[in-house]
Design a protein around this motif. Structure first.
Motif, PDB file in Angstrom:
ATOM      1  N   GLU A  69       4.203 -40.275   4.306  1.00  0.00           N
ATOM      2  CA  GLU A  69       5.387 -40.002   3.495  1.00  0.00           C
ATOM      3  C   GLU A  69       6.495 -41.016   3.790  1.00  0.00           C
ATOM      4  OE1 GLU A  69       8.318 -36.267   2.297  1.00  0.00           O
ATOM      5  OE2 GLU A  69       6.719 -35.955   3.759  1.00  0.00           O
ATOM      6  N   TRP A  70       6.639 -41.403   5.028  1.00  0.00           N
ATOM      7  CA  TRP A  70       7.627 -42.415   5.402  1.00  0.00           C
ATOM      8  C   TRP A  70       7.332 -43.743   4.695  1.00  0.00           C
ATOM      9  CZ3 TRP A  70       8.139 -44.639  11.040  1.00  0.00           C
ATOM     10  CH2 TRP A  70       9.275 -45.435  11.131  1.00  0.00           C
ATOM     11  N   VAL A  71       6.041 -44.114   4.681  1.00  0.00           N
ATOM     12  CA  VAL A  71       5.645 -45.345   3.989  1.00  0.00           C
ATOM     13  C   VAL A  71       5.926 -45.226   2.489  1.00  0.00           C
ATOM     14  CG1 VAL A  71       3.650 -46.760   3.319  1.00  0.00           C
ATOM     15  CG2 VAL A  71       3.933 -46.036   5.707  1.00  0.00           C
ATOM     16  N   MET A  72       5.624 -44.067   1.908  1.00  0.00           N
ATOM     17  CA  MET A  72       5.806 -43.879   0.461  1.00  0.00           C
ATOM     18  C   MET A  72       7.277 -43.836   0.052  1.00  0.00           C
ATOM     19  SD  MET A  72       2.818 -41.236  -0.764  1.00  0.00           S
ATOM     20  CE  MET A  72       3.022 -40.007   0.484  1.00  0.00           C
ATOM     21  N   THR A  73       8.102 -43.172   0.863  1.00  0.00           N
ATOM     22  CA  THR A  73       9.498 -42.971   0.471  1.00  0.00           C
ATOM     23  C   THR A  73      10.449 -43.981   1.102  1.00  0.00           C
ATOM     24  OG1 THR A  73       9.986 -41.450   2.296  1.00  0.00           O
ATOM     25  CG2 THR A  73       9.132 -40.485   0.236  1.00  0.00           C
ATOM     26  N   GLY A  74      10.038 -44.557   2.225  1.00  0.00           N
ATOM     27  CA  GLY A  74      10.928 -45.463   2.950  1.00  0.00           C
ATOM     28  C   GLY A  74      12.001 -44.732   3.735  1.00  0.00           C
ATOM     29  N   PHE A 118       4.846 -24.160 -12.688  1.00  0.00           N
ATOM     30  CA  PHE A 118       6.142 -23.667 -12.227  1.00  0.00           C
ATOM     31  C   PHE A 118       7.162 -24.765 -11.913  1.00  0.00           C
ATOM     32  CE2 PHE A 118       2.815 -20.678 -10.810  1.00  0.00           C
ATOM     33  CZ  PHE A 118       3.155 -19.594 -11.592  1.00  0.00           C
ATOM     34  N   GLY A 119       6.760 -26.016 -11.982  1.00  0.00           N
ATOM     35  CA  GLY A 119       7.671 -27.103 -11.665  1.00  0.00           C
ATOM     36  C   GLY A 119       7.929 -27.274 -10.178  1.00  0.00           C
ATOM     37  N   MET A 120       7.190 -26.541  -9.374  1.00  0.00           N
ATOM     38  CA  MET A 120       7.320 -26.626  -7.912  1.00  0.00           C
ATOM     39  C   MET A 120       5.919 -26.793  -7.339  1.00  0.00           C
ATOM     40  SD  MET A 120      10.553 -26.224  -7.191  1.00  0.00           S
ATOM     41  CE  MET A 120      10.892 -25.512  -5.615  1.00  0.00           C
ATOM     42  N   PRO A 121       5.650 -27.769  -6.593  1.00  0.00           N
ATOM     43  CA  PRO A 121       6.574 -28.805  -6.144  1.00  0.00           C
ATOM     44  C   PRO A 121       6.972 -29.732  -7.294  1.00  0.00           C
ATOM     45  CG  PRO A 121       4.373 -29.291  -5.353  1.00  0.00           C
ATOM     46  CD  PRO A 121       4.302 -27.961  -6.041  1.00  0.00           C
ATOM     47  N   ALA A 122       8.151 -30.299  -7.129  1.00  0.00           N
ATOM     48  CA  ALA A 122       8.656 -31.239  -8.124  1.00  0.00           C
ATOM     49  C   ALA A 122       7.695 -32.423  -8.214  1.00  0.00           C
ATOM     50  CB  ALA A 122      10.046 -31.715  -7.722  1.00  0.00           C
ATOM     51  N   PRO A 123       7.490 -32.957  -9.404  1.00  0.00           N
ATOM     52  CA  PRO A 123       6.563 -34.088  -9.552  1.00  0.00           C
ATOM     53  C   PRO A 123       6.831 -35.254  -8.599  1.00  0.00           C
ATOM     54  CG  PRO A 123       7.152 -33.238 -11.701  1.00  0.00           C
ATOM     55  CD  PRO A 123       8.019 -32.510 -10.702  1.00  0.00           C
ATOM     56  N   ALA A 124       8.087 -35.501  -8.263  1.00  0.00           N
ATOM     57  CA  ALA A 124       8.410 -36.601  -7.342  1.00  0.00           C
ATOM     58  C   ALA A 124       7.876 -36.358  -5.933  1.00  0.00           C
ATOM     59  CB  ALA A 124       9.918 -36.822  -7.293  1.00  0.00           C
ATOM     60  N   SER A 125       7.749 -35.102  -5.542  1.00  0.00           N
ATOM     61  CA  SER A 125       7.261 -34.798  -4.189  1.00  0.00           C
ATOM     62  C   SER A 125       5.747 -34.583  -4.142  1.00  0.00           C
ATOM     63  CB  SER A 125       7.985 -33.587  -3.612  1.00  0.00           C
ATOM     64  OG  SER A 125       7.727 -32.437  -4.392  1.00  0.00           O
ATOM     65  N   LEU A 126       5.100 -34.586  -5.297  1.00  0.00           N
ATOM     66  CA  LEU A 126       3.647 -34.360  -5.341  1.00  0.00           C
ATOM     67  C   LEU A 126       2.833 -35.355  -4.508  1.00  0.00           C
ATOM     68  CD1 LEU A 126       2.632 -33.200  -8.920  1.00  0.00           C
ATOM     69  CD2 LEU A 126       2.219 -32.043  -6.762  1.00  0.00           C
ATOM     70  N   PRO A 127       3.105 -36.654  -4.561  1.00  0.00           N
ATOM     71  CA  PRO A 127       2.263 -37.572  -3.772  1.00  0.00           C
ATOM     72  C   PRO A 127       2.239 -37.238  -2.276  1.00  0.00           C
ATOM     73  CG  PRO A 127       3.533 -38.814  -5.369  1.00  0.00           C
ATOM     74  CD  PRO A 127       4.048 -37.399  -5.411  1.00  0.00           C
ATOM     75  N   ALA A 128       3.388 -36.969  -1.693  1.00  0.00           N
ATOM     76  CA  ALA A 128       3.429 -36.655  -0.258  1.00  0.00           C
ATOM     77  C   ALA A 128       2.719 -35.333   0.030  1.00  0.00           C
ATOM     78  CB  ALA A 128       4.874 -36.601   0.230  1.00  0.00           C
ATOM     79  N   ILE A 129       2.932 -34.351  -0.815  1.00  0.00           N
ATOM     80  CA  ILE A 129       2.280 -33.050  -0.613  1.00  0.00           C
ATOM     81  C   ILE A 129       0.773 -33.180  -0.779  1.00  0.00           C
ATOM     82  CG2 ILE A 129       2.013 -30.748  -1.633  1.00  0.00           C
ATOM     83  CD1 ILE A 129       5.096 -30.805  -2.032  1.00  0.00           C
ATOM     84  N   MET A 130       0.344 -33.960  -1.747  1.00  0.00           N
ATOM     85  CA  MET A 130      -1.095 -34.147  -1.965  1.00  0.00           C
ATOM     86  C   MET A 130      -1.724 -34.876  -0.769  1.00  0.00           C
ATOM     87  SD  MET A 130      -1.892 -33.186  -5.329  1.00  0.00           S
ATOM     88  CE  MET A 130      -3.162 -34.248  -5.840  1.00  0.00           C
ATOM     89  N   VAL A 131      -1.053 -35.888  -0.251  1.00  0.00           N
ATOM     90  CA  VAL A 131      -1.580 -36.603   0.921  1.00  0.00           C
ATOM     91  C   VAL A 131      -1.711 -35.643   2.097  1.00  0.00           C
ATOM     92  CG1 VAL A 131      -1.026 -38.340   2.676  1.00  0.00           C
ATOM     93  CG2 VAL A 131      -0.833 -38.916   0.259  1.00  0.00           C
ATOM     94  N   LYS A 132      -0.662 -34.856   2.354  1.00  0.00           N
ATOM     95  CA  LYS A 132      -0.723 -33.901   3.466  1.00  0.00           C
ATOM     96  C   LYS A 132      -1.810 -32.860   3.232  1.00  0.00           C
ATOM     97  CE  LYS A 132       3.984 -34.377   5.140  1.00  0.00           C
ATOM     98  NZ  LYS A 132       5.278 -33.735   5.355  1.00  0.00           N
ATOM     99  N   SER A 133      -1.951 -32.390   2.001  1.00  0.00           N
ATOM    100  CA  SER A 133      -2.980 -31.393   1.687  1.00  0.00           C
ATOM    101  C   SER A 133      -4.381 -31.942   1.930  1.00  0.00           C
ATOM    102  CB  SER A 133      -2.852 -30.940   0.229  1.00  0.00           C
ATOM    103  OG  SER A 133      -1.686 -30.195   0.034  1.00  0.00           O
ATOM    104  N   VAL A 134      -4.619 -33.173   1.498  1.00  0.00           N
ATOM    105  CA  VAL A 134      -5.936 -33.802   1.693  1.00  0.00           C
ATOM    106  C   VAL A 134      -6.191 -34.037   3.183  1.00  0.00           C
ATOM    107  CG1 VAL A 134      -7.268 -35.915   1.286  1.00  0.00           C
ATOM    108  CG2 VAL A 134      -6.113 -34.771  -0.613  1.00  0.00           C
ATOM    109  N   LEU A 135      -5.180 -34.481   3.908  1.00  0.00           N
ATOM    110  CA  LEU A 135      -5.326 -34.661   5.364  1.00  0.00           C
ATOM    111  C   LEU A 135      -5.635 -33.322   6.040  1.00  0.00           C
ATOM    112  CD1 LEU A 135      -2.389 -37.140   6.044  1.00  0.00           C
ATOM    113  CD2 LEU A 135      -4.834 -37.632   6.343  1.00  0.00           C
ATOM    114  N   LEU A 136      -4.956 -32.267   5.610  1.00  0.00           N
ATOM    115  CA  LEU A 136      -5.196 -30.933   6.165  1.00  0.00           C
ATOM    116  C   LEU A 136      -6.620 -30.472   5.891  1.00  0.00           C
ATOM    117  CD1 LEU A 136      -4.444 -28.211   7.402  1.00  0.00           C
ATOM    118  CD2 LEU A 136      -3.359 -27.615   5.229  1.00  0.00           C
ATOM    119  N   ALA A 137      -7.071 -30.607   4.655  1.00  0.00           N
ATOM    120  CA  ALA A 137      -8.428 -30.188   4.307  1.00  0.00           C
ATOM    121  C   ALA A 137      -9.464 -30.960   5.114  1.00  0.00           C
ATOM    122  CB  ALA A 137      -8.671 -30.383   2.811  1.00  0.00           C
TER     123      ALA A 137
END
Length: 170
Positions: free
Chosen positions: A132-137, A80-99
């Motif tokens: 995410e702050w570290v990744m995006t600045g 579906f293009g959501m989340p946008a590929p640029a936001s995937l790293p932060a979402i994946m990190v949060k998802s893994v931390l949540l799990a």
């Protein structure tokens, strides 16, 4: 208040049930966000991509949670293009931390109270915000879930509690 018995599991990767249960939670994490994306800014406000990761990891263990955490955002982005590929790293990190946090809390405490679920949600959000702050600045962008996504965190808390303790309790 009477405490009811809730079963918690920790399936191994060698167990077929791990993949069957994970597939169900991944499907939930594909359908649920699509419903929220019908509303303007529904994804950023309601954070639906995390709901079934929380429930799956808490109820069925960190392995189910990790499969859900990694495959759900990838499938949603691909389909579906959501989340946008640029936001995937932060979402994946949060998802893994949540799990991870949900799996540890369920294993250690063997119950799903509002306080424990709040601790899980705050822990993944705080650590994920730092990552995410570290990744995006950008601290502003990293704080988006706290600025905009509080309804989603409350949905995870209340909905996760009901889902784990009432809907999938056995």
């Amino acid at each position: 208040m009477q405490t009811e018995s809730v079963n918690f599991y920790s399936f191994k990767y060698s167990d077929l049930r791990t993949y069957i249960v994970a597939a169900a939670f991944i499907a939930g994490n594909i359908v649920f966000p699509q419903l929220f994306h019908l509303v303007p800014d529904g994804g950023t406000v309601w954070l639906p991509i995390y709901f079934f990761t929380l429930a799956g990891a808490y109820k069925y263990g960190w392995r189910v949670g990790l499969l859900t955490a990694v495959l759900s955002p990838l499938a949603n982005s691909f389909l579906f293009g959501m989340p946008a590929p640029a936001s995937l790293p932060a979402i994946m990190v949060k998802s893994v931390l949540l799990a991870t946090a949900a799996g540890i809390a369920a294993y250690k405490f063997r119950k799903a109270s509002l306080l424990l679920l709040a601790a899980v949600i705050l822990s993944y959000q705080c650590l994920g915000t730092l990552a995410e702050w570290v990744m995006t600045g950008s601290l502003y962008d990293a704080l988006q879930d706290f600025r905009i996504g509080m309804p989603g965190m409350l949905l995870q808390l209340a909905g996760g509690y009901v889902f784990i303790n009432r809907i999938i309790r056995k």
